[in-house]
Design a protein around this motif. Structure first.
Motif, PDB file in Angstrom:
ATOM      1  N   UNK A 192       0.868  -1.174   0.000  1.00 28.79           N
ATOM      2  CA  UNK A 192       0.000   0.000   0.000  1.00 28.79           C
ATOM      3  C   UNK A 192       0.902   1.221   0.000  1.00 28.79           C
ATOM      4  N   UNK A 193       1.069   1.875  -1.148  1.00 24.92           N
ATOM      5  CA  UNK A 193       2.053   2.962  -1.252  1.00 24.92           C
ATOM      6  C   UNK A 193       1.692   4.148  -0.375  1.00 24.92           C
ATOM      7  N   UNK A 194       2.713   4.933  -0.026  1.00 19.64           N
ATOM      8  CA  UNK A 194       2.492   6.098   0.831  1.00 19.64           C
ATOM      9  C   UNK A 194       3.268   7.301   0.301  1.00 19.64           C
ATOM     10  N   UNK A 195       3.157   8.401   1.028  1.00 14.93           N
ATOM     11  CA  UNK A 195       3.734   9.678   0.614  1.00 14.93           C
ATOM     12  C   UNK A 195       5.249   9.626   0.437  1.00 14.93           C
ATOM     13  N   UNK A 196       5.913   8.663   1.070  1.00  7.40           N
ATOM     14  CA  UNK A 196       7.373   8.624   0.994  1.00  7.40           C
ATOM     15  C   UNK A 196       7.866   8.386  -0.434  1.00  7.40           C
ATOM     16  N   UNK A 197       7.059   7.724  -1.247  1.00  9.01           N
ATOM     17  CA  UNK A 197       7.456   7.545  -2.644  1.00  9.01           C
ATOM     18  C   UNK A 197       7.527   8.893  -3.359  1.00  9.01           C
ATOM     19  N   UNK A 198       6.543   9.756  -3.115  1.00  8.34           N
ATOM     20  CA  UNK A 198       6.568  11.094  -3.728  1.00  8.34           C
ATOM     21  C   UNK A 198       7.809  11.852  -3.278  1.00  8.34           C
ATOM     22  N   UNK A 199       8.102  11.788  -1.998  1.00  7.00           N
ATOM     23  CA  UNK A 199       9.246  12.522  -1.451  1.00  7.00           C
ATOM     24  C   UNK A 199      10.555  11.957  -2.003  1.00  7.00           C
ATOM     25  N   UNK A 200      10.614  10.642  -2.124  1.00  5.76           N
ATOM     26  CA  UNK A 200      11.837  10.001  -2.634  1.00  5.76           C
ATOM     27  C   UNK A 200      12.126  10.435  -4.073  1.00  5.76           C
ATOM     28  N   UNK A 201      11.061  10.618  -4.841  1.00  2.00           N
ATOM     29  CA  UNK A 201      11.222  11.007  -6.248  1.00  2.00           C
ATOM     30  C   UNK A 201      11.127  12.520  -6.443  1.00  2.00           C
ATOM     31  N   UNK A 202      11.434  13.264  -5.406  1.00  2.00           N
ATOM     32  CA  UNK A 202      11.534  14.716  -5.548  1.00  2.00           C
ATOM     33  C   UNK A 202      10.222  15.425  -5.799  1.00  2.00           C
ATOM     34  N   UNK A 203       9.123  14.874  -5.298  1.00  2.00           N
ATOM     35  CA  UNK A 203       7.831  15.523  -5.444  1.00  2.00           C
ATOM     36  C   UNK A 203       6.989  15.014  -6.595  1.00  2.00           C
ATOM     37  N   UNK A 204       7.507  14.114  -7.396  1.00  2.00           N
ATOM     38  CA  UNK A 204       6.693  13.520  -8.471  1.00  2.00           C
ATOM     39  C   UNK A 204       5.528  12.758  -7.851  1.00  2.00           C
ATOM     40  N   UNK A 205       4.393  12.742  -8.541  1.00  2.00           N
ATOM     41  CA  UNK A 205       3.181  12.132  -7.994  1.00  2.00           C
ATOM     42  C   UNK A 205       3.199  10.613  -8.199  1.00  2.00           C
TER      43      UNK A 205
END
Length: 225
Positions: A127-140
């Protein structure tokens, strides 16, 4: 419901482990930044030796001991967010296991795989979370992961052992062939339960489903239609 085509064996491209560190150099700690490791790696009940998780309330534990993400999806992500540097290596999504040829539509909840000398069982999708966005520099990435249904999945460890990149992982049992990770993720995370109450009810037969997703199913069954 069409059962996934069984893939009996495939090579392990890479194994990744990570230590807890400040996320992107600041703020909340995380171990999502996992790097490829060489040589044999011990597989314990709680995952790969040398790997860690920061927030144990939502990460890690017996049902989320090892994270597998298809390297097949990296091409999709290059098209979705551009040629991000993280996509040039393994472990961009914090995964422990990287393969090509096995995706959410061809792996099922309850599948048992021989991973080196260890035996692991698919317990739930990620279940993905906000950390993926942060890891990729703000990409959705988080929302796109759900929308495109490319979450990856978790294993619990049935038998401890050791594994090394380059070895072949083999399917040894498939007790729930109608319950692909894709189908279950769709029902529990991506909103398919709204049009498939029967499927949500039938999911109760999948005894290998991780407890957090068992509780989510119960919550969705009790929600107003």
């Amino acid at each position: 419901m069409t059962s996934p085509i069984p893939i009996l064996s495939l090579p392990i491209l890479s194994l990744q482990c990570g230590k807890v560190a400040p996320f992107r150099g600041e703020g909340e700690p995380s171990a999502i930044a996992k790097r490829p490791v060489a040589g044999p790696v011990r597989v314990h009940r709680l995952g790969l030796e040398g790997d860690a998780q920061a927030d144990l309330s939502v990460h890690g534990g017996p049902d989320k001991a090892i994270h597998h993400y298809p390297h097949d999806h990296y091409a999709f992500w290059r098209g979705a967010i551009g040629d991000h540097p993280l996509l040039n290596d393994y472990g961009a999504f914090g995964e422990n296991v990287s393969t090509a040829g096995l995706t959410e539509d061809t792996v099922c909840i309850g599948d048992r795989w021989r991973l080196g000398s260890a035996l692991v069982e698919v317990s739930q999708g990620r279940q993905p979370c906000w950390k993926l966005d942060h890891r990729f520099g703000g990409a959705k990435v988080n929302a796109a992961c759900i929308r495109s249904r490319r979450p990856g999945w978790y294993y619990r460890v049935i038998e401890e052992g050791a594994v090394e990149a380059g070895e072949v992982m083999e399917l040894v049992d498939r007790p729930f062939p109608d319950w692909s990770v894709l189908r279950v993720f769709g029902l529990l995370i991506a909103g398919d339960h709204k049009g498939d109450r029967d499927g949500l009810e039938a999911l109760g037969e999948v005894s290998a489903l991780a407890e957090p997703w068992v509780r989510r199913r119960a919550k969705l069954l009790g929600a107003p239609g």
